[in-house]
Design a protein around this motif. Structure first.
Motif, PDB file in Angstrom:
ATOM      1  N   GLN A  68       0.857  -1.378  -0.123  1.00 13.93           N
ATOM      2  CA  GLN A  68      -0.107  -0.068  -0.142  1.00 13.93           C
ATOM      3  C   GLN A  68       0.932   1.259   0.011  1.00 13.93           C
ATOM      4  OE1 GLN A  68      -2.553  -0.270  -0.840  1.00 13.93           O
ATOM      5  NE2 GLN A  68      -4.271  -1.683   0.436  1.00 13.93           N
ATOM      6  N   ASN A  69       2.041   1.417   0.306  1.00 11.41           N
ATOM      7  CA  ASN A  69       3.034   2.565   0.513  1.00 11.41           C
ATOM      8  C   ASN A  69       4.079   2.608  -0.454  1.00 11.41           C
ATOM      9  OD1 ASN A  69       1.314   2.552   2.847  1.00 11.41           O
ATOM     10  ND2 ASN A  69       3.059   2.349   4.309  1.00 11.41           N
ATOM     11  N   GLY A  70       4.073   3.999  -0.835  1.00 10.44           N
ATOM     12  CA  GLY A  70       5.294   4.529  -1.606  1.00 10.44           C
ATOM     13  C   GLY A  70       5.595   3.756  -2.879  1.00 10.44           C
ATOM     14  N   SER A  71       4.406   3.255  -3.633  1.00  8.02           N
ATOM     15  CA  SER A  71       4.908   2.888  -4.973  1.00  8.02           C
ATOM     16  C   SER A  71       3.467   2.961  -5.858  1.00  8.02           C
ATOM     17  CB  SER A  71       5.108   1.263  -4.913  1.00  8.02           C
ATOM     18  OG  SER A  71       3.975   0.559  -4.423  1.00  8.02           O
ATOM     19  N   VAL A  72       3.732   3.050  -7.000  1.00  6.93           N
ATOM     20  CA  VAL A  72       2.823   3.021  -8.285  1.00  6.93           C
ATOM     21  C   VAL A  72       2.706   1.609  -8.842  1.00  6.93           C
ATOM     22  CG1 VAL A  72       2.072   4.204 -10.406  1.00  6.93           C
ATOM     23  CG2 VAL A  72       3.326   5.447  -8.522  1.00  6.93           C
ATOM     24  N   LEU A  73       1.478   1.122  -9.014  1.00  9.44           N
ATOM     25  CA  LEU A  73       1.138  -0.128  -9.664  1.00  9.44           C
ATOM     26  C   LEU A  73       1.775  -0.161 -11.227  1.00  9.44           C
ATOM     27  CD1 LEU A  73      -1.643  -1.211  -7.590  1.00  9.44           C
ATOM     28  CD2 LEU A  73       0.304  -2.651  -8.138  1.00  9.44           C
ATOM     29  N   LEU A  74       2.605  -1.024 -11.591  1.00  5.07           N
ATOM     30  CA  LEU A  74       2.803  -0.959 -12.908  1.00  5.07           C
ATOM     31  C   LEU A  74       1.800  -1.833 -13.914  1.00  5.07           C
ATOM     32  CD1 LEU A  74       6.604  -0.674 -12.900  1.00  5.07           C
ATOM     33  CD2 LEU A  74       4.967   1.068 -13.524  1.00  5.07           C
ATOM     34  N   GLY A  75       1.896  -2.912 -13.287  1.00  5.48           N
ATOM     35  CA  GLY A  75       0.962  -4.182 -14.074  1.00  5.48           C
ATOM     36  C   GLY A  75       1.357  -5.316 -13.384  1.00  5.48           C
ATOM     37  N   ARG A  92      13.833   4.401  -3.979  1.00  7.23           N
ATOM     38  CA  ARG A  92      12.888   5.232  -4.950  1.00  7.23           C
ATOM     39  C   ARG A  92      13.656   5.060  -6.597  1.00  7.23           C
ATOM     40  NH1 ARG A  92      12.605  11.970  -4.818  1.00  7.23           N
ATOM     41  NH2 ARG A  92      11.480  12.108  -6.621  1.00  7.23           N
ATOM     42  N   GLY A  93      12.501   4.968  -7.285  1.00  2.00           N
ATOM     43  CA  GLY A  93      13.288   4.594  -8.802  1.00  2.00           C
ATOM     44  C   GLY A  93      13.335   3.169  -9.353  1.00  2.00           C
ATOM     45  N   ARG A  94      13.275   2.221  -8.168  1.00  2.00           N
ATOM     46  CA  ARG A  94      13.386   0.938  -8.537  1.00  2.00           C
ATOM     47  C   ARG A  94      12.184   0.135  -8.930  1.00  2.00           C
ATOM     48  NH1 ARG A  94      17.627  -2.409  -5.762  1.00  2.00           N
ATOM     49  NH2 ARG A  94      17.185  -3.498  -7.679  1.00  2.00           N
ATOM     50  N   VAL A  95      12.188  -0.904  -9.737  1.00  2.00           N
ATOM     51  CA  VAL A  95      10.969  -1.748  -9.931  1.00  2.00           C
ATOM     52  C   VAL A  95      11.054  -2.928  -8.802  1.00  2.00           C
ATOM     53  CG1 VAL A  95       9.741  -3.172 -11.564  1.00  2.00           C
ATOM     54  CG2 VAL A  95      10.754  -0.883 -12.130  1.00  2.00           C
ATOM     55  N   TRP A  96       9.896  -3.143  -8.252  1.00  2.00           N
ATOM     56  CA  TRP A  96       9.964  -4.248  -7.479  1.00  2.00           C
ATOM     57  C   TRP A  96       8.734  -5.304  -7.938  1.00  2.00           C
ATOM     58  CZ3 TRP A  96      11.940  -5.369  -2.208  1.00  2.00           C
ATOM     59  CH2 TRP A  96      12.728  -4.505  -1.684  1.00  2.00           C
ATOM     60  N   TRP A  97       9.090  -6.587  -7.764  1.00  2.00           N
ATOM     61  CA  TRP A  97       7.817  -7.678  -7.799  1.00  2.00           C
ATOM     62  C   TRP A  97       7.389  -7.970  -6.498  1.00  2.00           C
ATOM     63  CZ3 TRP A  97       8.529 -12.981  -6.486  1.00  2.00           C
ATOM     64  CH2 TRP A  97       7.747 -13.755  -6.742  1.00  2.00           C
ATOM     65  N   LEU A  98       6.061  -7.989  -6.425  1.00  2.00           N
ATOM     66  CA  LEU A  98       5.222  -8.235  -5.528  1.00  2.00           C
ATOM     67  C   LEU A  98       4.451  -9.690  -5.611  1.00  2.00           C
ATOM     68  CD1 LEU A  98       3.273  -4.978  -4.706  1.00  2.00           C
ATOM     69  CD2 LEU A  98       5.626  -5.603  -4.060  1.00  2.00           C
ATOM     70  N   GLY A  99       5.344 -10.570  -5.084  1.00  2.00           N
ATOM     71  CA  GLY A  99       4.758 -12.021  -5.417  1.00  2.00           C
ATOM     72  C   GLY A  99       3.799 -12.619  -4.202  1.00  2.00           C
ATOM     73  N   ASP A 100       3.623 -13.910  -4.238  1.00  2.00           N
ATOM     74  CA  ASP A 100       2.578 -14.674  -3.455  1.00  2.00           C
ATOM     75  C   ASP A 100       3.787 -15.192  -2.523  1.00  2.00           C
ATOM     76  OD1 ASP A 100       0.692 -15.728  -1.988  1.00  2.00           O
ATOM     77  OD2 ASP A 100       0.461 -17.469  -3.439  1.00  2.00           O
ATOM     78  N   GLY A 101       3.680 -14.375  -1.457  1.00  3.92           N
ATOM     79  CA  GLY A 101       4.904 -14.885  -0.319  1.00  3.92           C
ATOM     80  C   GLY A 101       6.261 -14.115  -0.388  1.00  3.92           C
ATOM     81  N   CYS A 102       6.599 -13.608  -1.367  1.00  2.93           N
ATOM     82  CA  CYS A 102       7.703 -12.887  -1.441  1.00  2.93           C
ATOM     83  C   CYS A 102       7.700 -11.459  -2.133  1.00  2.93           C
ATOM     84  CB  CYS A 102       8.602 -13.996  -2.333  1.00  2.93           C
ATOM     85  SG  CYS A 102      10.383 -13.354  -2.601  1.00  2.93           S
ATOM     86  N   VAL A 103       8.860 -10.632  -1.958  1.00  3.22           N
ATOM     87  CA  VAL A 103       8.808  -9.493  -2.499  1.00  3.22           C
ATOM     88  C   VAL A 103      10.290  -9.136  -2.788  1.00  3.22           C
ATOM     89  CG1 VAL A 103       8.822  -7.914  -0.490  1.00  3.22           C
ATOM     90  CG2 VAL A 103       8.238  -7.061  -2.821  1.00  3.22           C
ATOM     91  N   ALA A 104      10.460  -8.809  -4.258  1.00  2.86           N
ATOM     92  CA  ALA A 104      11.857  -8.470  -4.456  1.00  2.86           C
ATOM     93  C   ALA A 104      12.214  -7.294  -5.584  1.00  2.86           C
ATOM     94  CB  ALA A 104      12.569  -9.847  -4.981  1.00  2.86           C
TER      95      ALA A 104
END
Length: 139
Positions: A68-75, A92-104
């Motif tokens: 919920q915080n500090g990011s914009v959803l890309l897809g 800031r400026g990095r792309v992150w992957w939000l997965g099922d049980g993990c974020v990287a």
């Protein structure tokens, strides 16, 4: 929505209804909650909470903050996997992957020791279907 960016501020269709198998917070995910873009993104490195979730008081707010915080959803790639561009905090400026049980944070398939990849590198890889995710896209 594979291989297409979401319009700025829009949520993926499955954002409100996804059911993560590894969501360990006692408070369910609220896909209707207002996202807090000005709050700092809470992580600096990968976290696999399905293996490291032992304290609800400490981890539940962190888990909700990631989504919920500090990011914009890309897809997204699949029902419970999303890409975000971090706009606040140390990532800031990095792309992150939000997965099922993990974020990287996104890292390309380049050589170890290369500089961190940015949004443009992620987007080029995503559009060209280069990366670990390309093997399991659900169209």
């Amino acid at each position: 929505m594979a291989h297409a960016l979401l319009p700025l501020g829009r949520l993926p269709e499955n954002w409100q209804s996804w059911k993560a198998d590894c969501w360990l917070s006692p408070e369910p995910f609220d896909g209707t909650a207002v996202r807090k873009f000005t709050e700092p993104f809470p992580l600096e490195e990968e976290w696999q909470w399905e293996y490291d979730y032992y304290d609800d008081d400490e981890h539940s707010p962190l888990l909700h903050g990631i989504y919920q915080n500090g990011s914009v959803l890309l897809g997204g790639n699949r029902d419970c996997e999303f890409w975000v561009l971090v706009g606040t905090g140390t990532q800031r400026g990095r792309v992150w992957w939000l997965g099922d049980g993990c974020v990287a944070p996104y890292a390309d398939a380049g050589e170890e020791g290369e500089p961190e990849t940015d949004f443009v590198a992620w987007f080029q890889d995503w559009q060209a279907d280069r990366g670990w995710w390309s093997r399991h896209l659900d169209g």
